[in-house]
Design an enzyme around this catalytic site. Structure first.
Site, short mmCIF file in Angstrom:
data_model
loop_
_atom_site.label_atom_id
_atom_site.label_comp_id
_atom_site.label_asym_id
_atom_site.label_seq_id
_atom_site.Cartn_x
_atom_site.Cartn_y
_atom_site.Cartn_z
N LYS A 9 24.31 73.19 16.86
CA LYS A 9 22.95 74.03 17.61
C LYS A 9 21.89 74.80 16.96
O LYS A 9 21.45 74.04 17.13
CB LYS A 9 23.34 75.21 18.61
CG LYS A 9 24.69 74.35 19.84
CD LYS A 9 25.74 75.26 20.85
CE LYS A 9 26.56 75.12 21.27
NZ LYS A 9 27.04 75.67 21.86
N GLN A 63 29.89 81.19 22.78
CA GLN A 63 30.79 80.39 22.55
C GLN A 63 32.09 80.78 22.99
O GLN A 63 32.74 81.46 22.74
CB GLN A 63 30.44 79.83 20.13
CG GLN A 63 30.87 78.50 21.01
CD GLN A 63 30.12 77.59 21.37
OE1 GLN A 63 29.39 78.07 21.34
NE2 GLN A 63 31.37 76.23 21.49
N ASP A 110 22.60 78.88 28.50
CA ASP A 110 24.60 78.12 29.41
C ASP A 110 24.54 77.96 30.13
O ASP A 110 24.55 76.44 30.89
CB ASP A 110 25.25 78.53 28.11
CG ASP A 110 26.02 78.70 27.32
OD1 ASP A 110 25.56 77.09 26.44
OD2 ASP A 110 26.40 78.09 26.27
N1 GUN Z 1 32.52 75.78 24.91
C1 GUN Z 1 32.59 74.47 25.07
N2 GUN Z 1 31.64 74.17 25.47
C2 GUN Z 1 30.45 75.48 25.05
C3 GUN Z 1 29.43 75.23 26.22
O1 GUN Z 1 28.31 74.57 26.11
N3 GUN Z 1 28.39 76.15 25.43
C4 GUN Z 1 29.52 77.86 25.16
N4 GUN Z 1 28.94 79.03 24.96
N5 GUN Z 1 30.82 77.44 25.31
C5 GUN Z 1 31.18 76.27 24.65
#
Ligand code: GUN
Length: 292
Positions: free
Chosen positions: A52, A96, A119
């Site tokens: 990211k 996350q 998100d």
């Molecule tokens: N853990 C697994 N997929 C994601 C996601 O798309 N965003 C976040 N914040 N955590 C995750």
């Protein structure tokens, strides 16, 4: 058989985002800014957050990574979320997941300002998406809709079987596929661990979205000739011949399923890169104040 190349599509979308960012900064405005909170050192999470941050650099976004030890308290994390909510220099941020067990993830997500929740995990955004309102669609479902859109996969009137009902993928994806949109209007069946006669159901599917997190679960005998397969699985499976000692496996048994389907997303290089680029799309939306 059509390979739904998420990597190539993500690169195209990143180029489009970069053009928009250049246009924004040329007017004297600051670049879009995404922040990420990461707690602990889970291998998968470190990799995802790394992707990211790198993607932000590629399109000219500013990014900030707040990496905390897994001993941090819930109270501390809540105060960090509140700081980001109030920071006018941050357009959007993510926490996350998974978080350590002593931290209530729901409580953390509920504290994120829905307008900065790129998100799309806050109940306000989930609810707005369910109602077809302007909102942040969570990154993996958004990435899948972009694949369907750009590859002109017909969805209207088709039978779409979603395997998995997670908050992050299965549930929102099932809502989007039945919604009134260019990539919706499908008849949707949601299957999960308690579903009986799963194979009978998947054999009726024109589109299968496999999002259960079980490597090679979907085998060739479960798939109708000509079906479209979206494989959301990304499980690390031990493999002594691989560089890191593991290999990413999808939820579909690729060798078998690819012989029967009309189109499929590979793993890696399918849904994964589209998830990352969708987070960029949501952050751009945030920077442009497009979600009300
Ligand atoms: N853990 C697994 N997929 C994601 C996601 O798309 N965003 C976040 N914040 N955590 C995750």
């Amino acid at each position: 058989m059509l390979l739904l190349d998420g990597k190539k599509l993500a690169d195209e979308l990143k180029a489009e985002i970069k053009t928009e960012v250049d246009a924004i900064t040329q007017t004297g405005k600051r670049a879009p800014h995404l922040a990420a909170i990461l707690v602990g050192n889970d291998g998968g999470s470190l990799t995802y957050v790394g992707h990211k941050v790198k993607a932000c650099e590629q399109v000219g976004f500013k990014s900030t990574l707040l990496h905390f030890d897994d001993t941090v308290t819930e109270e501390f994390l809540l105060s960090e979320v509140k700081k980001l909510n109030e920071d006018a220099g941050v357009d959007g941020f993510i926490v996350q997941l998974p978080l350590p067990k002593h931290i209530n993830a729901d409580k953390i997500i509920m504290t994120i300002d829905p307008l900065k929740d790129v998100d799309g995990f806050h109940p306000v955004n989930v609810g707005k998406v369910a109602l077809g309102m302007s909102a942040y669609i969570s990154a993996t479902p958004l990435g899948i809709t972009k694949i369907l859109e750009r590859y002109n996969i017909a969805t209207e009137g088709k039978h779409c079987v979603v395997i998995g009902r997670s908050n992050i993928v299965g549930r929102p994806m099932s809502i989007l596929m039945s919604g009134q949109s260019k990539t919706g209007n499908a008849t949707v069946t949601v299957c999960h661990s308690k579903t009986k006669n799963l194979k009978e159901i998947t054999l009726q599917a024109d589109i299968i979205i496999a999002a259960l997190g079980k490597p090679e679960f979907l085998t060739g005998d479960m798939v109708k000739e000509g079906a479209v397969i979206i494989d959301v699985g990304t499980t690390r499976v031990a493999d002594a011949t691989a560089k890191n000692g593991w290999r990413l496996k999808g939820d579909a048994k690729y060798d078998e399923v690819s012989k029967k389907c009309s189109a499929i997303t590979p793993v890696p290089g399918g849904v994964g890169p589209m998830t990352v680029v969708s987070l960029l799309l949501n952050t751009l939306k945030a920077a442009k104040n497009e979600v009300l």
